[in-house]
Design an enzyme around this catalytic site. Sequence first.
Site, PDB file in Angstrom:
ATOM      1  N   LYS A 223       4.920   2.667  -4.674  1.00 17.82           N
ATOM      2  CA  LYS A 223       5.774   1.796  -5.313  1.00 17.82           C
ATOM      3  C   LYS A 223       5.819   2.238  -6.978  1.00 17.82           C
ATOM      4  O   LYS A 223       4.739   2.803  -7.539  1.00 17.82           O
ATOM      5  CB  LYS A 223       5.381   0.144  -5.188  1.00 17.82           C
ATOM      6  CG  LYS A 223       5.319  -0.348  -4.097  1.00 17.82           C
ATOM      7  CD  LYS A 223       4.326  -1.644  -3.673  1.00 17.82           C
ATOM      8  CE  LYS A 223       4.407  -2.157  -2.618  1.00 17.82           C
ATOM      9  NZ  LYS A 223       5.906  -2.726  -2.226  1.00 17.82           N
TER      10      LYS A 223
ATOM     11  N   ARG B 273       5.624  -4.477   8.913  1.00 18.85           N
ATOM     12  CA  ARG B 273       6.254  -4.793  10.225  1.00 18.85           C
ATOM     13  C   ARG B 273       5.666  -4.044  11.171  1.00 18.85           C
ATOM     14  O   ARG B 273       5.540  -4.255  12.435  1.00 18.85           O
ATOM     15  CB  ARG B 273       7.785  -4.365  10.094  1.00 18.85           C
ATOM     16  CG  ARG B 273       8.176  -3.054   9.728  1.00 18.85           C
ATOM     17  CD  ARG B 273       9.467  -2.814   9.475  1.00 18.85           C
ATOM     18  NE  ARG B 273       9.859  -3.419   7.866  1.00 18.85           N
ATOM     19  CZ  ARG B 273      10.851  -3.526   7.244  1.00 18.85           C
ATOM     20  NH1 ARG B 273      11.821  -2.796   7.716  1.00 18.85           N
ATOM     21  NH2 ARG B 273      10.855  -4.109   6.107  1.00 18.85           N
TER      22      ARG B 273
END
Length: 554
Positions: free
Chosen positions: A332, A406
């Site tokens: 990020k 996920r």
Amino acid sequence: MSDSIKIEFVALGPLSAQTPLQASSKRAAGKAKGAQALVVFMAPDFAFGPSTLRLIGADGEALIRKAAAAAKFKGKPSTALDIIAPSGFAADRLIVIGARAAHVEAAQVEKDKTTKKKGENDEAQRDKGGEDAAPSPGDYANLGGFVIGKLGRGASAVVAFDLPRPPEDSAGAAAEFMLGMQLRDYRFDAYKTKKKDDAEDNSPTEIFLAVDEPSAARREAKAREAVAEGVLIARSLVNEPANVLYPVEFANRAKALETLGVEVEILDMAALRALGMGALLGVGQGSVRESRVVIMRWRGVKPAKESAKTKAQPIAFVGKGVCFDTGGISIKPAAGMEDMKGDMAGAACVVGLIHALAARKAKVDVVGAIGLVENMPGPEAQRPGDIVKSMSGQTIEVINTDAEGRLVLADVLWYVQDKFKPKFIVDLATLTGAILVALGQEHAGLFANNDDLAEKLLATGKATGEKLWRLPLGSAYDKMIDSKFADMKNTGGRHAGSITAAQFLQRFVNGTPWAHLDIAGTGMNSPGSDLNQGWASGFGVRLLDRLVADYYEG
């Protein structure tokens, strides 16, 4: 409960404006500290409850009218008038809080009936400015939080809980009001070595909540206190720095639920490998911190020994617990990365929820499961293009290592549906930035394969103020995560990012009724509200506790 606020229910009837505490309760007598406030409620047009009118008297009403005229105070909801050293009152402050109107005009009643016939719900009326819609439980909680905000920390006050528009359930409303006060009072300052010198600010807030039936309010308040504890536990977990709250430590804190009678099982690395949780383990392999899965079970329907012998079908809640998320190899940007200590807000909610249910002895059989990992770009970190095998046997091509939540949930969802055969599963996760683009921080995203479960969640969201907005699922979206090299890939591209993430999760529930709550916009970095002025919100605990209470308790 936190020691920073003390709330005691006392009788409203004996209250006197001249001696509010001593006249209200023998237990309350002599407990007042420092400057003291009296809080009353007023609707527009100077409408007061009957007990308030008796309490303040004609002189007090005249004083309020005069002060209101000077301050241009109209009594609208979420407004306040603060009168210092009010003449004729023992209290040092008289705080008048704006509240809903005492009655509904006949014309408005007919209008509301017509609206109802057309199928418009109460929330839609409120969104159009309809003040006459019936207050929800969340409204009373917000009111309690608003009052604490006006009183300030370290205050001592008597609150005359006599609303111009009487609630249908007075004891329940008072308990919700108390809940709101407890939530607003929360602060996270464990790591501050230098605190304000103001002794009043650092001392506990003392509230004497005057109601018609204190004993009934106390009974209702017990369950709300358990819920408040659950919310504050969730907030504190989210607020903790990642160097303190890493997966093993998080698991240890969850294990503390055993003191409430919760069965807690911690799956370590060996157990996770034996189960074949390759998707979850792939996320954590770049970190020196070991991953964990924690299974919590509260058997509130039958005594534990008897229940353990039966094949009960529990309800289940699953939380994403990425204790810190750098994004892995798909790292990020540096700006704002510190917020990624909160990427475990879903798991924090599940722990807070199980605490709330166990502490209030909820009559329900429930499983809580959390997957705990760190997503770091270490030398063993998985790479974009890697293919991992999930516990379900399905293979996943990792397109982006920052779509890691996920992968964690995939294995935990499969484990829960396979081992416990639950009636339904609700998962919570700070899953996608796309949900912030779609819904901002007003609603969490709701996805579901079961309309009945979705409708129940939407209804409890309205009741608690932890609002949800349902988004679609469908085969066209599902195709977006098909992979050329594996059974699926972990991202579907830029478009419909929240939906394709939900489609990914749906492949691991094996047909079990299921709902997914994307709380990326509501679980952390929360905007200030009447119930919370901190960074972490504890979103989901009140929502899911009410879901259980309203629909699933035996």
